[in-house]
Design an enzyme around this catalytic site. Structure first.
Site, PDB file in Angstrom:
ATOM      1  N   GLU A 278       1.156  -0.842   0.207  1.00 46.81           N
ATOM      2  CA  GLU A 278      -0.429  -0.140   0.123  1.00 46.81           C
ATOM      3  C   GLU A 278       0.892   1.428   0.094  1.00 46.81           C
ATOM      4  O   GLU A 278       0.507   1.988   0.766  1.00 46.81           O
ATOM      5  CB  GLU A 278      -1.081  -0.453   1.198  1.00 46.81           C
ATOM      6  CG  GLU A 278      -1.769  -1.342   0.864  1.00 46.81           C
ATOM      7  CD  GLU A 278      -2.896  -1.708   2.263  1.00 46.81           C
ATOM      8  OE1 GLU A 278      -2.331  -1.035   3.136  1.00 46.81           O
ATOM      9  OE2 GLU A 278      -3.721  -2.444   1.723  1.00 46.81           O
ATOM     10  N   ASP A 357      -8.305  -9.658   3.734  1.00 50.40           N
ATOM     11  CA  ASP A 357      -7.751  -7.876   5.284  1.00 50.40           C
ATOM     12  C   ASP A 357      -8.808  -7.585   5.918  1.00 50.40           C
ATOM     13  O   ASP A 357      -9.704  -7.292   6.211  1.00 50.40           O
ATOM     14  CB  ASP A 357      -8.158  -6.878   4.213  1.00 50.40           C
ATOM     15  CG  ASP A 357      -6.698  -5.760   4.777  1.00 50.40           C
ATOM     16  OD1 ASP A 357      -6.434  -5.734   5.733  1.00 50.40           O
ATOM     17  OD2 ASP A 357      -7.375  -4.490   4.068  1.00 50.40           O
ATOM     18  N   GLU A 385     -12.420  -2.501  12.239  1.00 50.02           N
ATOM     19  CA  GLU A 385     -12.438  -1.671  11.621  1.00 50.02           C
ATOM     20  C   GLU A 385     -14.245  -2.184  10.001  1.00 50.02           C
ATOM     21  O   GLU A 385     -13.901  -1.336   9.705  1.00 50.02           O
ATOM     22  CB  GLU A 385     -10.947  -2.059  10.683  1.00 50.02           C
ATOM     23  CG  GLU A 385     -10.923  -1.361   8.800  1.00 50.02           C
ATOM     24  CD  GLU A 385     -10.034  -1.183   7.868  1.00 50.02           C
ATOM     25  OE1 GLU A 385      -8.565  -2.080   8.661  1.00 50.02           O
ATOM     26  OE2 GLU A 385     -10.198  -0.974   7.505  1.00 50.02           O
TER      27      GLU A 385
END
Ligand code: BDP
Length: 672
Positions: A278, A357, A385
């Protein structure tokens, strides 16, 4: 090095989480002998003195005096540095620790048991952690990041370490945090974000004093500090022309820099690195691989006994969605499996539990089975998240228990927890400067459960929740509150799964912040997170026969189990297969009807949670000394939001699949 907790650990305006004063009544009202030297034994003495001051007991140092509890370091070498033997005979409860850390963990075991620790005789039982390192990664920024804020993916306010670019002047909260962590067995904390921005980079060099100050607060509770570092540091901080891991100047820079770290923080734990992921810098820029990258840091840390946690979360986030050979699920294995055997002994490859993820449901990452000659740590996400962002109740221990108990080579083989004994268990922290520590007061249970499962992965999640309830609400824990919390929390992960993305397909969240539904939000982006829904069917074909070949990354029997539509578990069906809406699941329902059914029932279950909380409140849980009124109100407000959000998920997901498929609900319910 540092003094133990000077006084009571209660902080003004901060809810004391799972160690309110009342939790110390059993110890604090007795006569306790503590024997041992050093900072951790001093902490234990301070804790006992504190408990006695609250509840009228006595702290003793003379073994000749009669006592109810004896906490002693030494005499149990088989328990290891962190372990202890707990027994009760002749009216005395004893903790005999293998080392000073064992004394601390033994103390908290007695606290957890409360009166039960002073009841019937108890045969000597050895307690020792299953995993060596039980670590939280804080994704805290020093500066407020323009997009991610003070804490990346933080849902509990600001950082307990930094604020607006400065270290917090008062770190007493960090001390209390260390105490909470010790009480659930956590022994390591990485203090800054894995995405290391310019200011955070400098924690390694000219801002090292801030790391030392945090370490001083956590040390009395046996928690070592680790630091996330940027792979580019030799360039950005050292002024070198390269960060090539095979360059002599780079190696020397890491060695020198690390030596200075240990001169400042002698018990420093080590580095955490996110590289070539990323947008973070990494060894690929120099044509090197991740073993080269990890080893240069490992070599710098080795003389001091430090470790590098090198993350396997490496993938191309700018891939072309039309080319299925770039399946993101494959990436970590593609990169790391060939490197097995090349990592130094103090390089620990840190693998997210699933191949994508932190989704609410993923298969276990095949990397965990693929690097037998490498020390491996498994990474979980306590911060929610993708599981409701601490607005939703989602007790994650049942998922973690499944992951840790998953047998990678079939029923006779080793489990994920067995493999992780080489490196440990790591999780992204869910803590911030919120008065309840975790935003949602009930999200504390996830933090507590993470520590307990890292200590003993075979623990039953409901039993762990029971411990947490008992420690957090000691005065109310015998009444309706205990039942209500179990009703609300035990099944909350599955409830969340039901009203969000179906059958393991994942990622139907709003792009960027990842809260709430957006079925196609990521469908046409380069991030590699797709469901491939069209008018005929849904799911990602990851088979060897016709798909991305990802199933081939698993050892037997799983490579075959996942490959075949007949044996692939329903809950992972759409992760591994693209199927028509009429495909029939093992319970006889079609995929499309399953989507409708689970979304209706999930939203109903969320509403039932809220009703349970209200009803328990109407019985007798509001007001001291049960559940504080403020906490009750906070949970109620959040449950309102959870009910709203669950309905939104239900309506969007159901409407989407109804419009794609044209298939009505078998029970005639409105699909919007
Ligand atoms: C993703 C998060 C991102 C993290 C990344 C990571 O969205 O903020 O930086 O994981 O683990 O889930 O590095």
């Amino acid at each position: 090095m540092s003094t133990p907790h000077p006084a009571g650990p209660e902080l003004d305006g901060v809810h004391p989480a799972w160690l309110p004063q009342e939790a110390f009544r059993a110890i604090g009202s007795r006569r306790t002998l503590v024997r041992g030297d050093g900072v951790l034994a001093d902490t234990v003495r301070a804790e006992v003195a504190y408990a006695c001051a609250l509840h009228g007991g006595v702290l003793l140092t003379d073994p000749e005096k009669p006592h109810d509890l004896a906490l002693t370091v030494g005499g149990a070498p088989h328990a290891g540095e962190e372990g202890f033997v707990l027994a009760r005979a002749d009216g005395v409860t004893s903790v005999t620790a293998g080392g000073p850390a064992g004394l601390l963990y033994g103390l908290f075991e007695v606290v957890r048991r409360g009166e039960a620790a002073f009841g019937a005789d108890l045969p000597a039982g050895t307690h020792r952690p299953a995993l060596p390192r039980r670590m939280l990664d804080h994704w805290d920024n020093v500066d407020v990041h323009p997009v991610m804020g003070q804490v990346e993916r933080g849902y509990a306010g600001g950082s307990i370490f930094w604020r607006d670019g400065e270290p917090r002047a008062d770190l007493s909260r960090v001390r209390t945090y260390g105490r909470l962590l010790a009480a659930c067995g956590i022994n390591a904390v990485a203090v800054n974000n894995v995405n290391v921005h310019a200011t955070e980079e400098r924690l390694l060099t000219d801002r090292l004093g801030e790391v030392a100050a945090i370490a001083a607060e956590l040390r009395p509770y046996g928690v070592r500090v680790h630091l996330s570092v940027s792979f580019a540091s030799p360039v950005t901080l050292g002024g070198l022309g390269t960060a090539d891991p095979l360059d002599d100047g780079v190696r020397a820079w890491w060695a020198r820099t690390t030596e200075r770290v240990y001169a400042t923080v002698p018990d420093f734990g080590g580095y955490v690195v996110k590289a070539d992921s990323e947008g973070r810098p990494g060894p690929f820029a120099y044509g090197r691989d991740h073993a080269d990258g990890a080893n240069v840091l490992a070599d710098a840390l080795a003389p001091f006994g430090g470790v590098v946690h090198w993350r396997a979360f490496v993938y191309d986030h700018r891939q072309d969605w039309r080319d299925r050979s770039t399946d993101r699920a494959r990436a970590a294995h593609d990169h790391f499996a060939p490197l097995d055997g090349r990592f130094r002994d103090n390089a620990i490859v840190q693998v997210k539990y699933g191949p994508i993820d932190f989704q609410p449901r993923e298969p276990v990452s095949p990397v965990i089975a693929a690097v037998p000659r490498t020390r491996l740590a498994v990474e979980l996400q306590v911060t929610q998240e993708y599981t409701g962002q601490q607005k939703h109740v989602c007790y994650l221990a049942p998922m973690w228990r499944e992951v840790l108990g998953f047998r990678l080579w079939g029923p006779e083989g080793r489990s994920v927890a067995d493999v992780a004994t080489g490196g440990g268990l790591v999780a992204v922290s869910n803590v911030g400067d919120d008065p309840y520590w975790t935003g949602h007061p009930l999200a504390q249970a996830n933090l507590y459960a993470f520590g307990r499962l890292a200590w003993a992965p075979e623990l039953d999640p409901a039993a762990v929740l029971d411990e947490w309830i008992g420690l957090t609400f000691p005065s109310a824990a015998g009444g309706p509150l205990r039942r209500a919390l179990h009703d609300i929390m035990d099944g909350s992960w599955r409830t969340y799964e039901r009203y969000t993305a179906p059958l393991g397909v994942g990622f139907m969240v709003r792009p960027g912040h990842h809260y709430g539904p957006d079925v196609d939000g990521y469908e046409y982006t380069p991030w590699g997170t797709y469901h491939f829904a069209d008018r005929d069917g849904v799911g990602v074909d990851r088979t060897r026969a016709t798909g991305t070949g990802f199933t081939g990354q698993y050892p037997l029997p799983w490579s075959e189990v996942y490959e075949s539509l007949d044996t692939c578990p329903d809950e992972l069906l759409l992760f591994f297969h693209h199927v028509p809406y009429g495909h029939v699941l093992s319970d006889g329902t079609t995929v499309i009807q399953h989507i409708y059914d689970t979304h209706f029932s999930g939203a109903e279950e969320a509403a039932a949670m809220r009703a349970t909380w209200e009803k328990a409140a109407a019985a007798d849980i509001t007001g001291e000394p049960g559940v504080p009124v403020g906490l009750h109100a906070r949970v109620r407000e959040l449950l309102d939001e959870q009910v709203r959000s669950a309905r939104e998920w239900r309506d969007q997901v159901n409407a989407y699949f109804f419009r794609k498929s044209g298939v009505p609900d078998a029970h005639g319910r409105p699909l919007h």
